[in-house]
Motif scaffolding. Structure first.
Motif, short mmCIF file in Angstrom:
data_model
loop_
_atom_site.label_atom_id
_atom_site.label_comp_id
_atom_site.label_asym_id
_atom_site.label_seq_id
_atom_site.Cartn_x
_atom_site.Cartn_y
_atom_site.Cartn_z
N ASN A 94 0.82 -1.21 0.00
CA ASN A 94 0.00 0.00 0.00
C ASN A 94 0.85 1.26 0.00
OD1 ASN A 94 -2.46 -1.28 -0.15
ND2 ASN A 94 -2.60 -1.57 2.07
N LYS A 95 2.04 1.14 0.65
CA LYS A 95 2.92 2.31 0.65
C LYS A 95 3.54 2.54 -0.72
CE LYS A 95 3.99 2.87 5.42
NZ LYS A 95 4.98 3.14 6.43
N ILE A 96 3.77 1.45 -1.42
CA ILE A 96 4.33 1.58 -2.78
C ILE A 96 3.30 2.26 -3.67
CG2 ILE A 96 5.04 0.28 -4.84
CD1 ILE A 96 6.18 -1.86 -2.89
N ASP A 97 2.07 1.77 -3.59
CA ASP A 97 1.02 2.32 -4.45
C ASP A 97 -0.34 1.85 -3.91
OD1 ASP A 97 -0.77 2.96 -6.39
OD2 ASP A 97 0.18 1.81 -7.99
N LYS A 98 -1.10 2.78 -3.41
CA LYS A 98 -2.40 2.43 -2.80
C LYS A 98 -3.35 1.79 -3.81
CE LYS A 98 -3.85 4.34 1.42
NZ LYS A 98 -2.85 5.10 2.12
N ASN A 99 -3.13 2.15 -5.06
CA ASN A 99 -4.04 1.62 -6.10
C ASN A 99 -3.48 0.39 -6.79
OD1 ASN A 99 -5.83 3.78 -5.69
ND2 ASN A 99 -4.40 5.09 -6.84
N SER A 100 -2.45 -0.17 -6.22
CA SER A 100 -1.82 -1.31 -6.90
C SER A 100 -2.75 -2.53 -6.89
CB SER A 100 -0.50 -1.67 -6.22
OG SER A 100 -0.76 -1.91 -4.86
N THR A 125 12.80 -2.14 5.89
CA THR A 125 12.03 -1.78 7.09
C THR A 125 11.07 -0.63 6.80
OG1 THR A 125 13.82 -0.33 7.74
CG2 THR A 125 13.80 -2.52 8.74
N GLU A 126 11.26 0.03 5.69
CA GLU A 126 10.39 1.17 5.37
C GLU A 126 10.44 1.48 3.88
OE1 GLU A 126 7.77 2.75 5.68
OE2 GLU A 126 8.14 3.42 7.74
N ILE A 127 9.37 2.11 3.42
CA ILE A 127 9.32 2.54 2.02
C ILE A 127 9.14 4.06 2.00
CG2 ILE A 127 7.83 2.55 -0.04
CD1 ILE A 127 9.42 0.03 0.11
N GLU A 128 9.94 4.71 1.20
CA GLU A 128 9.76 6.16 1.04
C GLU A 128 9.61 6.46 -0.44
OE1 GLU A 128 13.24 7.69 2.89
OE2 GLU A 128 12.50 7.25 4.91
N ASP A 143 10.37 7.77 -7.79
CA ASP A 143 11.11 6.60 -7.32
C ASP A 143 10.58 6.06 -6.00
OD1 ASP A 143 12.93 6.51 -9.41
OD2 ASP A 143 14.21 8.04 -8.47
N ILE A 144 10.58 4.72 -5.92
CA ILE A 144 10.28 4.06 -4.64
C ILE A 144 11.62 3.78 -3.97
CG2 ILE A 144 9.40 1.91 -3.61
CD1 ILE A 144 7.19 3.71 -4.66
N VAL A 145 11.78 4.28 -2.77
CA VAL A 145 13.05 4.11 -2.06
C VAL A 145 12.86 3.05 -0.98
CG1 VAL A 145 14.87 5.25 -0.73
CG2 VAL A 145 13.58 6.54 -2.44
N MET A 146 13.69 2.02 -1.04
CA MET A 146 13.61 0.95 -0.03
C MET A 146 14.63 1.26 1.06
SD MET A 146 13.34 -2.26 -2.63
CE MET A 146 14.42 -1.60 -3.86
N VAL A 147 14.17 1.28 2.30
CA VAL A 147 15.07 1.62 3.41
C VAL A 147 15.38 0.35 4.18
CG1 VAL A 147 15.36 3.04 5.48
CG2 VAL A 147 14.01 3.90 3.56
N TYR A 169 21.11 3.74 8.04
CA TYR A 169 20.04 3.24 7.19
C TYR A 169 20.40 3.51 5.74
CZ TYR A 169 17.00 1.83 10.91
OH TYR A 169 16.49 1.14 11.98
N ALA A 170 20.26 2.51 4.92
CA ALA A 170 20.58 2.69 3.50
C ALA A 170 19.28 2.89 2.74
CB ALA A 170 21.29 1.46 2.99
N SER A 171 19.29 3.80 1.80
CA SER A 171 18.12 4.03 0.94
C SER A 171 18.46 3.51 -0.44
CB SER A 171 17.82 5.52 0.85
OG SER A 171 17.53 6.01 2.14
N ILE A 172 17.67 2.58 -0.90
CA ILE A 172 18.02 1.88 -2.14
C ILE A 172 16.93 2.04 -3.18
CG2 ILE A 172 18.52 -0.41 -3.12
CD1 ILE A 172 19.70 -1.07 -0.29
#
Ligand SMILES: Cc1cc2nc3c(=O)[nH]c(=O)nc-3n(C[C@H](O)[C@H](O)[C@H](O)COP(=O)(O)OP(=O)(O)OC[C@H]3O[C@@H](n4cnc5c(N)ncnc54)[C@H](O)[C@@H]3O)c2cc1C
Length: 313
Positions: free
Chosen positions: A24-30, A111-114, A119-123, A132-135
């Motif tokens: 849902n954090k990636i895309d609520k409408n997914s 552990t988190e999505i920003e 871009d979707i950033v994977m933390v 914390y790395a943002s990928i």
């Protein structure tokens, strides 16, 4: 609209809620798809659009090869934008194999999505959690394993979708097929061998018998310098001062006297058995077990015992 596949593993179905939350954090409408390898799970109001329930052997539920191949198959058909796993023991095993099959990267332990623009950033934690790395992954499907239980209960679920259930099955021959008995490859270097069957001048006439015993014990043959100097064996299996220092778990000295030049090579031996017609030979004083008698007879009797009892594998 993004298409997301979440993999719900057998035994750890409760962690799928974290995967929904991330989706849902990636895309609520997914469009959220789930593939599940367990039976008897109630996914009512689960916030998933489509669930594929896969029937398979119980052992295959934990078989990363079988699961990876299945996920590849459905990805090839549905072309997902994201593939999500729980970062459990099983998930950590399966996800890299799936990434390999799908020829994409994998961000482990998210552990988190920003969001950063498009871009979707994977933390994920790095350097033992100090940073914390943002990928960002620019290849599709984006794959990640998500650390379980990272989200508070109220962060979870919209409860807006009821899943359509599909059923499928995997027919595999089972995860364990015994084709042949495994024979541990023998180490060629006597320095790295766990078991050494070592001969000296007391066995000079029947030295080749050592090889049968070594085979039965899955070990290697070594020798004293006496046999090397007289051309019975090559120098690379000589133990001692002018040979090699060995460190096997078991060293069986057959017809070896135990002069200081030989014994210096036995510094790291864990257990020593010596077979000698002379129980006062120096090697007998440093042995754990001494067999007083003829070395060839000893080998023959031990080989017979091993072969009769099929101790070797
Ligand atoms: C500078 C230098 C370096 C050396 N470096 C090494 C080295 O790296 N490694 C090494 O091994 N040696 C080395 N040596 C040689 C060493 O001193 C010994 O001569 C050699 O180890 C003796 O080998 P052996 O024990 O097999 O033979 P032997 O000394 O002849 O002993 C044979 C033993 O077998 C027993 N025996 C006889 N018949 C039987 C039977 N039928 N069944 C069971 N037991 C029997 C005897 O009672 C005896 O104890 C070196 C020597 C020098 C001078």
């Amino acid at each position: 609209m993004n298409k997301i596949l979440i993999c719900i593993e057998a035994g750890n179905t409760k962690y799928y809620k974290d995967l929904i939350n991330i989706s849902n954090k990636i895309d609520k409408n997914s469009e959220i798809w789930a593939v599940v390898f367990s039976e008897g799970i109630d996914f009512e109001n689960c916030d998933i659009d489509k669930i594929i329930k896969v029937k398979c052997l119980q052992s295959d539920r934990y078989n990363n090869k079988v699961i990876a191949e299945y996920i590849k198959k459905i990805h090839n058909k549905e072309n997902f934008d994201y593939v999500l796993f729980s970062a459990t023991v099983l998930g950590r095993m399966i996800a890299p194999r799936v990434a390999m099959e799908l020829k994409t990267g994998l961000c482990a332990d998210v552990t988190e999505i920003e969001k950063n623009g498009e871009d979707i950033v994977m933390v994920r934690p790095a350097f033992e959690g100090k940073l914390y790395a943002s990928i960002i992954c620019d290849k599709k499907p984006v794959m990640m394993s998500v650390r379980p239980m990272m989200f508070k209960e109220d962060e979870k679920f919209c409860n807006t979708r009821t899943a359509k259930i599909y059923e499928d099955s995997i027919t595999s021959k089972g995860s364990v097929v015994i084709k042949d008995k495994y024979k541990k490859p023998k180490s060629k270097d006597i320095r790295t061998s766990d078991i050494l069957v070592s001969g000296g001048s007391g066995i000079k006439n029947q030295f080749e018998k050592l090889y049968t015993l070594a085979d039965n014990l899955e070990g290697n043959v070594s020798a004293s310098r006496w046999l090397v100097d007289r051309g019975y064996v090559k120098r690379d299996i000589q133990v001692g001062q002018s040979g090699k220092v060995v460190s096997p778990k078991l060293y069986i000295a057959l017809g070896i006297h135990g002069t200081s030049q030989h014994v210096v090579g036995l510094k790291n031996v864990q257990h020593l058995i010596s077979v000698n017609t002379n129980k006062n030979a120096p090697i007998c004083f440093i042995s754990d077990i001494v067999v007083e008698g003829d070395a060839v007879t000893f080998i023959e009797m031990l080989n017979k015992r091993i072969e009769e009892n099929n101790y070797n594998c």
